[in-house]
Design a protein around this motif. Structure first.
Motif, PDB file in Angstrom:
ATOM      1  N   ILE A 251      -5.779  12.315  -2.493  1.00 17.23           N
ATOM      2  CA  ILE A 251      -4.331  12.139  -2.669  1.00 17.23           C
ATOM      3  C   ILE A 251      -3.605  11.856  -1.360  1.00 17.23           C
ATOM      4  O   ILE A 251      -2.799  10.911  -1.285  1.00 17.23           O
ATOM      5  N   PRO A 252      -3.824  12.612  -0.263  1.00 13.51           N
ATOM      6  CA  PRO A 252      -3.067  12.335   0.972  1.00 13.51           C
ATOM      7  C   PRO A 252      -3.297  10.932   1.527  1.00 13.51           C
ATOM      8  O   PRO A 252      -2.343  10.278   1.964  1.00 13.51           O
ATOM      9  N   ILE A 253      -4.534  10.457   1.499  1.00 11.79           N
ATOM     10  CA  ILE A 253      -4.806   9.140   2.085  1.00 11.79           C
ATOM     11  C   ILE A 253      -4.275   8.025   1.192  1.00 11.79           C
ATOM     12  O   ILE A 253      -3.878   6.956   1.673  1.00 11.79           O
ATOM     13  N   VAL A 254      -4.223   8.245  -0.131  1.00  6.15           N
ATOM     14  CA  VAL A 254      -3.624   7.258  -1.032  1.00  6.15           C
ATOM     15  C   VAL A 254      -2.130   7.136  -0.766  1.00  6.15           C
ATOM     16  O   VAL A 254      -1.576   6.028  -0.727  1.00  6.15           O
ATOM     17  N   ILE A 255      -1.470   8.262  -0.569  1.00  5.17           N
ATOM     18  CA  ILE A 255      -0.040   8.246  -0.248  1.00  5.17           C
ATOM     19  C   ILE A 255       0.197   7.501   1.068  1.00  5.17           C
ATOM     20  O   ILE A 255       1.121   6.686   1.192  1.00  5.17           O
ATOM     21  N   PHE A 256      -0.654   7.749   2.055  1.00  3.39           N
ATOM     22  CA  PHE A 256      -0.542   7.076   3.351  1.00  3.39           C
ATOM     23  C   PHE A 256      -0.682   5.566   3.192  1.00  3.39           C
ATOM     24  O   PHE A 256       0.075   4.789   3.777  1.00  3.39           O
ATOM     25  N   TYR A 257      -1.631   5.132   2.359  1.00  2.00           N
ATOM     26  CA  TYR A 257      -1.822   3.698   2.145  1.00  2.00           C
ATOM     27  C   TYR A 257      -0.633   3.084   1.431  1.00  2.00           C
ATOM     28  O   TYR A 257      -0.184   1.990   1.791  1.00  2.00           O
ATOM     29  N   LEU A 258      -0.111   3.758   0.413  1.00  2.00           N
ATOM     30  CA  LEU A 258       1.012   3.214  -0.340  1.00  2.00           C
ATOM     31  C   LEU A 258       2.243   3.033   0.541  1.00  2.00           C
ATOM     32  O   LEU A 258       3.011   2.082   0.364  1.00  2.00           O
ATOM     33  N   VAL A 259       2.425   3.918   1.505  1.00  2.00           N
ATOM     34  CA  VAL A 259       3.570   3.817   2.405  1.00  2.00           C
ATOM     35  C   VAL A 259       3.451   2.593   3.298  1.00  2.00           C
ATOM     36  O   VAL A 259       4.445   1.906   3.593  1.00  2.00           O
ATOM     37  N   LEU A 260       2.237   2.271   3.726  1.00  2.00           N
ATOM     38  CA  LEU A 260       2.039   1.192   4.704  1.00  2.00           C
ATOM     39  C   LEU A 260       1.418  -0.071   4.119  1.00  2.00           C
ATOM     40  O   LEU A 260       1.021  -0.958   4.872  1.00  2.00           O
ATOM     41  N   GLN A 261       1.335  -0.186   2.794  1.00  3.92           N
ATOM     42  CA  GLN A 261       0.590  -1.299   2.210  1.00  3.92           C
ATOM     43  C   GLN A 261       1.215  -2.662   2.526  1.00  3.92           C
ATOM     44  O   GLN A 261       0.491  -3.646   2.740  1.00  3.92           O
ATOM     45  N   LYS A 262       2.559  -2.756   2.572  1.00  5.88           N
ATOM     46  CA  LYS A 262       3.186  -4.044   2.877  1.00  5.88           C
ATOM     47  C   LYS A 262       2.854  -4.500   4.296  1.00  5.88           C
ATOM     48  O   LYS A 262       2.542  -5.668   4.534  1.00  5.88           O
ATOM     49  N   GLN A 263       2.920  -3.561   5.242  1.00  9.36           N
ATOM     50  CA  GLN A 263       2.557  -3.884   6.619  1.00  9.36           C
ATOM     51  C   GLN A 263       1.078  -4.225   6.720  1.00  9.36           C
ATOM     52  O   GLN A 263       0.672  -5.088   7.496  1.00  9.36           O
TER      53      GLN A 263
END
Length: 274
Positions: A251-263
């Motif tokens: 869960i934590p790493i998925v949240i991290f990816y979703l935050v930065l996915q556009k970049q």
């Protein structure tokens, strides 16, 4: 749009949806089985749970010592990724802007080192460093991650920096800025997309890594992937708790990816495939 173009578009969507399903289905299966009792999982792991239980998550949280393992994973991942970004970006900037035979040779060596898997170096690596480093040390693990991750990170940064005009550096030099000031004040802020890409790639690798922490750390400093190993005993496996532990760990790493996915997507398109 012609008939051929429409069929081509449909085929592209069909392949995309198929690949998306193949990628998402294992995660869906893990989550579904985390809500089942052990005998339900053994009876039919593909079935939708008739009665949902959250007991697996409660037991997994306690058995994993989740907060301690989460803290260790965050510390190791954040420090490793931050140092990789600093060192790799500076090295890539130097290699991209300094055109000599030595810099070309260094860059080729870095690229060549990317094809050597860690498993091939594991035994001599551990035997050599055991003489100098005390194990069960998060600092040693961070040091190893920097060493193994700097090649790919430098390669990605190098491709992006090569697209930035050198006239920007020259203008900063005319204004009296040193190379270090020009890099951190002007060039580095322009590299935000590729920095996000480097951060995500390395964070995913370090967060999910099992082998290297297994060799270096013990239970007191274990990361989340190591803590999920506690559900696999010599004679029995707690499948429900293991699935719940995997869900908690991801869960934590998925949240991290979703935050930065556009970049991340922007960085890949602009510099990583150059």
């Amino acid at each position: 749009m012609s008939t051929r173009a429409r069929w081509g578009k449909r085929a592209t969507f069909a392949v995309g949806y198929t690949l998306a399903f193949a990628y998402v289905f294992p995660f869906f299966l893990v989550f579904v089985n985390s809500l089942k009792l052990k005998y339900d999982i053994l009876a039919n792991p593909l079935a939708i749970p008739i009665s949902i239980t959250w007991e697996n998550f409660q037991q997994a949280y306690t058995k994993m010592n989740f907060f301690r393992s989460l803290t260790n994973s965050i510390i190791i991942t954040v420090l490793s990724v931050s140092l990789l970004i600093v060192f790799s970006s500076m090295l890539a900037y130097y290699l991209a802007r300094t055109k000599t035979k030595l810099t070309k040779y260094i860059f080729l060596v870095l690229v060549a080192s990317m094809i050597v898997p860690f498993q091939a170096l594991m035994i001599p690596f551990m035997a050599r460093f055991a003489q100098f480093v005390s194990w069960n040390n998060r600092g040693a693990l961070i040091f190893f991650y920097i060493g193994f991750g700097v090649a790919l990170s430098t390669f990605l940064y190098h491709g992006f920096i090569s697209t930035i005009p050198t006239e920007i550096d020259e203008a900063a030099s005319i204004d009296g800025a040193s190379d270090m000031v020009a890099f951190w004040k002007i060039i580095f802020p322009m590299m935000r997309p590729i920095t996000a890409t480097v951060a995500i790639i390395n964070a995913l690798w370090i967060w999910n890594d099992f082998l290297l922490p297994r060799l270096v750390l013990t239970n007191e400093t274990q990361t989340l992937p190591l803590s999920t190993y506690l559900f696999y005993g010599q004679y029995s496996i707690e499948y429900g708790q293991a699935m719940a532990g995997l869900v908690l760990a991801v869960i934590p790493i998925v949240i991290f990816y979703l935050v930065l996915q556009k970049q991340f997507i922007s960085g890949i398109s602009q510099g990583a495939v150059k």
